[in-house]
Design a protein around this motif. Structure first.
Motif, mmCIF file in Angstrom:
data_model
loop_
_atom_site.group_PDB
_atom_site.id
_atom_site.type_symbol
_atom_site.label_atom_id
_atom_site.label_comp_id
_atom_site.label_asym_id
_atom_site.label_seq_id
_atom_site.Cartn_x
_atom_site.Cartn_y
_atom_site.Cartn_z
ATOM 1 N N LEU A 21 0.845 -1.202 0.000
ATOM 2 C CA LEU A 21 0.000 0.000 0.000
ATOM 3 C C LEU A 21 0.877 1.248 0.000
ATOM 4 C CD1 LEU A 21 -2.572 -1.038 2.764
ATOM 5 C CD2 LEU A 21 -2.813 -1.276 0.300
ATOM 6 N N GLN A 22 0.575 2.160 -0.911
ATOM 7 C CA GLN A 22 1.312 3.422 -0.961
ATOM 8 C C GLN A 22 0.464 4.490 -0.254
ATOM 9 O OE1 GLN A 22 1.567 5.565 -4.790
ATOM 10 N NE2 GLN A 22 3.776 5.665 -4.467
ATOM 11 N N ALA A 23 0.801 4.750 1.021
ATOM 12 C CA ALA A 23 0.063 5.795 1.751
ATOM 13 C C ALA A 23 0.231 7.127 1.024
ATOM 14 C CB ALA A 23 0.587 5.901 3.176
ATOM 15 N N SER A 24 1.462 7.374 0.556
ATOM 16 C CA SER A 24 1.791 8.580 -0.207
ATOM 17 C C SER A 24 3.065 8.277 -0.997
ATOM 18 C CB SER A 24 2.055 9.752 0.749
ATOM 19 O OG SER A 24 2.662 10.822 0.045
ATOM 20 N N PRO A 25 3.218 8.874 -2.175
ATOM 21 C CA PRO A 25 4.487 8.660 -2.898
ATOM 22 C C PRO A 25 5.644 9.437 -2.286
ATOM 23 C CG PRO A 25 2.950 9.974 -4.234
ATOM 24 C CD PRO A 25 2.249 9.669 -2.934
ATOM 25 N N PHE A 26 5.352 10.296 -1.309
ATOM 26 C CA PHE A 26 6.352 11.212 -0.756
ATOM 27 C C PHE A 26 7.401 10.476 0.080
ATOM 28 C CE2 PHE A 26 7.897 14.115 2.576
ATOM 29 C CZ PHE A 26 8.419 15.111 1.767
ATOM 30 N N CYS A 27 8.636 10.947 -0.027
ATOM 31 C CA CYS A 27 9.675 10.513 0.914
ATOM 32 C C CYS A 27 10.396 11.749 1.424
ATOM 33 C CB CYS A 27 10.666 9.557 0.265
ATOM 34 S SG CYS A 27 11.870 8.980 1.489
ATOM 35 N N ASN A 28 10.709 11.747 2.732
ATOM 36 C CA ASN A 28 11.363 12.906 3.344
ATOM 37 C C ASN A 28 12.844 12.972 3.030
ATOM 38 O OD1 ASN A 28 11.550 10.511 4.982
ATOM 39 N ND2 ASN A 28 12.467 11.757 6.575
ATOM 40 N N ILE A 29 13.430 11.867 2.520
ATOM 41 C CA ILE A 29 14.859 11.932 2.187
ATOM 42 C C ILE A 29 15.050 11.693 0.686
ATOM 43 C CG2 ILE A 29 15.467 11.262 4.546
ATOM 44 C CD1 ILE A 29 16.447 8.583 3.430
ATOM 45 N N ASP A 30 16.298 11.576 0.259
ATOM 46 C CA ASP A 30 16.563 11.608 -1.186
ATOM 47 C C ASP A 30 17.745 10.695 -1.544
ATOM 48 O OD1 ASP A 30 16.128 12.485 -3.746
ATOM 49 O OD2 ASP A 30 17.361 14.291 -3.539
ATOM 50 N N CYS A 31 17.567 9.413 -1.312
ATOM 51 C CA CYS A 31 18.663 8.473 -1.589
ATOM 52 C C CYS A 31 19.044 8.550 -3.068
ATOM 53 C CB CYS A 31 18.238 7.050 -1.259
ATOM 54 S SG CYS A 31 17.718 6.847 0.440
ATOM 55 N N ARG A 39 8.613 11.084 -5.573
ATOM 56 C CA ARG A 39 8.793 11.159 -4.130
ATOM 57 C C ARG A 39 8.776 12.573 -3.563
ATOM 58 N NH1 ARG A 39 13.686 9.558 -6.353
ATOM 59 N NH2 ARG A 39 15.556 10.563 -5.524
ATOM 60 N N SER A 40 8.465 13.570 -4.404
ATOM 61 C CA SER A 40 8.235 14.924 -3.865
ATOM 62 C C SER A 40 6.739 15.232 -3.775
ATOM 63 C CB SER A 40 8.897 15.964 -4.772
ATOM 64 O OG SER A 40 10.292 15.810 -4.711
ATOM 65 N N ILE A 41 5.925 14.339 -4.263
ATOM 66 C CA ILE A 41 4.469 14.578 -4.255
ATOM 67 C C ILE A 41 3.889 14.149 -2.907
ATOM 68 C CG2 ILE A 41 2.275 13.850 -5.308
ATOM 69 C CD1 ILE A 41 3.761 13.636 -7.952
ATOM 70 N N THR A 42 3.159 15.061 -2.270
ATOM 71 C CA THR A 42 2.703 14.794 -0.895
ATOM 72 C C THR A 42 1.264 14.274 -0.820
ATOM 73 O OG1 THR A 42 2.082 17.106 -0.713
ATOM 74 C CG2 THR A 42 4.248 16.509 0.150
ATOM 75 N N ALA A 43 0.656 13.984 -1.967
ATOM 76 C CA ALA A 43 -0.734 13.488 -1.951
ATOM 77 C C ALA A 43 -0.823 12.206 -1.127
ATOM 78 C CB ALA A 43 -1.197 13.220 -3.380
ATOM 79 N N LYS A 44 -1.983 12.007 -0.486
ATOM 80 C CA LYS A 44 -2.151 10.816 0.350
ATOM 81 C C LYS A 44 -3.319 9.968 -0.153
ATOM 82 C CE LYS A 44 -2.576 13.048 4.383
ATOM 83 N NZ LYS A 44 -2.206 14.443 4.200
ATOM 84 N N MET A 45 -3.295 8.715 0.209
ATOM 85 C CA MET A 45 -4.410 7.833 -0.113
ATOM 86 C C MET A 45 -5.662 8.334 0.625
ATOM 87 S SD MET A 45 -4.481 3.701 0.457
ATOM 88 C CE MET A 45 -3.441 3.216 -0.887
ATOM 89 N N HIS A 72 4.425 1.034 1.944
ATOM 90 C CA HIS A 72 5.728 1.163 1.292
ATOM 91 C C HIS A 72 5.554 2.053 0.052
ATOM 92 C CE1 HIS A 72 9.714 -0.063 0.124
ATOM 93 N NE2 HIS A 72 9.354 -0.861 -0.834
ATOM 94 N N LEU A 73 6.508 2.050 -0.854
ATOM 95 C CA LEU A 73 6.471 2.836 -2.109
ATOM 96 C C LEU A 73 6.426 4.331 -1.836
ATOM 97 C CD1 LEU A 73 3.944 0.579 -4.094
ATOM 98 C CD2 LEU A 73 6.435 0.664 -4.374
ATOM 99 N N GLY A 74 7.261 4.777 -0.937
ATOM 100 C CA GLY A 74 7.323 6.131 -0.400
ATOM 101 C C GLY A 74 7.716 5.904 1.051
ATOM 102 N N GLU A 75 7.924 6.962 1.825
ATOM 103 C CA GLU A 75 8.246 6.755 3.245
ATOM 104 C C GLU A 75 6.935 6.725 4.038
ATOM 105 O OE1 GLU A 75 10.531 5.795 5.275
ATOM 106 O OE2 GLU A 75 9.172 6.200 6.927
ATOM 107 N N PRO A 76 6.561 5.561 4.575
ATOM 108 C CA PRO A 76 5.247 5.477 5.245
ATOM 109 C C PRO A 76 5.124 6.396 6.458
ATOM 110 C CG PRO A 76 6.512 3.452 5.582
ATOM 111 C CD PRO A 76 7.256 4.258 4.568
ATOM 112 N N LEU A 77 6.238 6.664 7.166
ATOM 113 C CA LEU A 77 6.132 7.488 8.376
ATOM 114 C C LEU A 77 6.180 8.988 8.056
ATOM 115 C CD1 LEU A 77 8.209 5.531 11.043
ATOM 116 C CD2 LEU A 77 5.999 5.024 10.039
ATOM 117 N N ALA A 78 6.302 9.340 6.778
ATOM 118 C CA ALA A 78 6.213 10.761 6.410
ATOM 119 C C ALA A 78 4.755 11.217 6.399
ATOM 120 C CB ALA A 78 6.857 10.993 5.050
#
Ligand code: SF4
Ligand code: SF4
Length: 388
Positions: A21-31, A39-45, A72-78
């Motif tokens: 499940l992708q809660a959001s594509p967003f991730c707070n970091i940038d590996c 991963r800059s898009i902050t939209a949520k399910m 997963h598929l983004g940072e879930p805790l963001a």
């Protein structure tokens, strides 16, 4: 291969169903090797999407249990805790009706873990996978924040909080060619920090990550030496460190089956939902693909059609047929077939643009080299034993 660890999530029979499940594509970091394009898009399910997913997954007789919902598929805790409080309340109300054997897990970069998250993870008994690439001098080369600064301190803070709360977790380490010179440092890092359950990925060609530091033959040879050294360290230490690659391959070597079961090539063993409710099956990484030919690998949207409609979906049919062709080719041509079962379709696609192929860079590293290293090790041990 799935950072979600195709093999890591491959349990003993009966096979669990993994619902990503992708809660959001967003991730707070940038590996620097990240494969996710948005991963800059902050939209949520939305709650509507979540409700339909839970109702469909739990209520569908074609989804086998046990079911693991992997965020997963983004940072879930963001995503704020309140999002998950709502999600888990929906899950509870749906599961009250269907009573399916199911659980939840987060695959997280650990940088945002704080006491509130710890309480929530404990209360909801959420499984945890943490991404950490080893000691700071390795980790901070690629796992950086949006200002370009290494994230090691933040990750280790998160790991400490998990450990203080006695929350078990597994770790995923992404290897680059730089790491291969440091098997001892990596081993010491795990042991010193009491991280005893690890899996390796490599910086694969995948999604937006168009190159791999493993592309050279010389790197593959170095990888073999690295794994051999690591296996020696593990063996000398009585197997304290559990390395997924060794244990899953060992299990396959010890199995008498010539019919390996590969969850990545079977429909509905893995089911992926992006934050908009678009769904697909096979590897979760395909969610990150923007292929016109395969219509972005969207095999339906949960707000419009049931999961069972996937078998009539033209993208599914095309992908499945080609995956089967690739698996047949593997079966005919590869001496590692019994221990692999046709590899990862997403690696085939991202490396070659198609599924009806066999060997990939990823399968050489993830499967063939690991098998070779284990067999060499056994040979060495048995010849030493005979001499004595
Ligand atoms: S933590 Fe995961 S999702 Fe975030 S940038 Fe790194 S690899 Fe990508
Ligand atoms: S060619 Fe690669 S993917 Fe295919 S069976 Fe062999 S090891 Fe597996």
């Amino acid at each position: 291969m799935v950072s979600v660890e195709s093999d890591a999530v491959r349990p003993a029979h009966p096979y669990k169903t993994l619902v990503v499940l992708q809660a959001s594509p967003f991730c707070n970091i940038d590996c620097q090797y990240c494969y996710l394009p948005h991963r800059s898009i902050t939209a949520k399910m939305s709650p509507a999407v979540m409700q339909r997913i839970f109702e469909e997954v739990m209520g569908s007789s074609i989804i086998e249990e046990p079911i693991t919902f992997l965020w997963h598929l983004g940072e879930p805790l963001a995503v704020p805790i309140e999002f998950y409080e709502g999600a888990f309340n929906l899950y509870d109300s749906v599961n009250k009706v269907y009573q399916r054997q199911s659980s939840h897990a987060f695959q997280t970069n650990a940088t945002l873990i704080n006491p509130r998250w710890i309480d929530f993870i404990q209360e909801r008994r959420i499984g945890i996978g943490v991404s950490v690439d080893g000691p700071a001098f390795i980790h901070d080369r690629k796992r950086i924040n949006r200002k370009g600064v290494g994230t090691h301190n933040a990750v280790m803070n998160g790991i400490r909080l998990l450990q203080e709360a006695k929350i078990g977790f597994s770790a995923i380490t992404v290897l680059t060619n730089f790491t291969l010179d440091y098997p001892e440092s990596l081993y010491e890092f795990y042991i010193e920090n009491n991280i005893l359950d690890v899996a390796f990925n490599i910086d694969e060609i995948e999604g937006t990550n168009k190159t791999s530091s493993f592309s050279e033959d010389s790197t593959i040879r170095r990888y073999k030496r690295f794994l051999a050294n690591l296996l020696t360290l593990v063996a000398q230490d009585g197997g304290r460190l559990k390395v997924r690659e060794f244990w899953t391959t060992l299990r396959s070597i010890c199995s008498e089956s010539h019919n390996p079961y590969n969850t990545m090539v079977e429909p509905l063993r893995i089911l992926n939902f992006d934050h908009q409710g678009n769904f697909s099956t096979f590897c979760p990484e395909l969610v990150a693909a923007s292929s016109e030919e395969y219509a972005g690998f969207k095999m339906g949207n949960i707000l419009e059609v049931p999961i069972s409609s996937i078998f009539e979906n033209s993208v599914f049919k095309k992908v499945y047929q080609e995956i089967q062709q690739g698996v047949s080719l593997c079966k005919q041509s590869c001496s590692y077939w019994d221990l692999c079962g046709g590899g990862s379709p997403s690696n085939k696609f991202f490396e070659t643009g198609r599924f009806d192929v066999s060997e990939t860079l990823a399968c050489r590293a993830h499967k063939k080299i690991v098998v070779d290293v284990l067999l060499d090790h056994f040979e060495q041990v048995s010849s030493t034993t005979q001499v004595q």
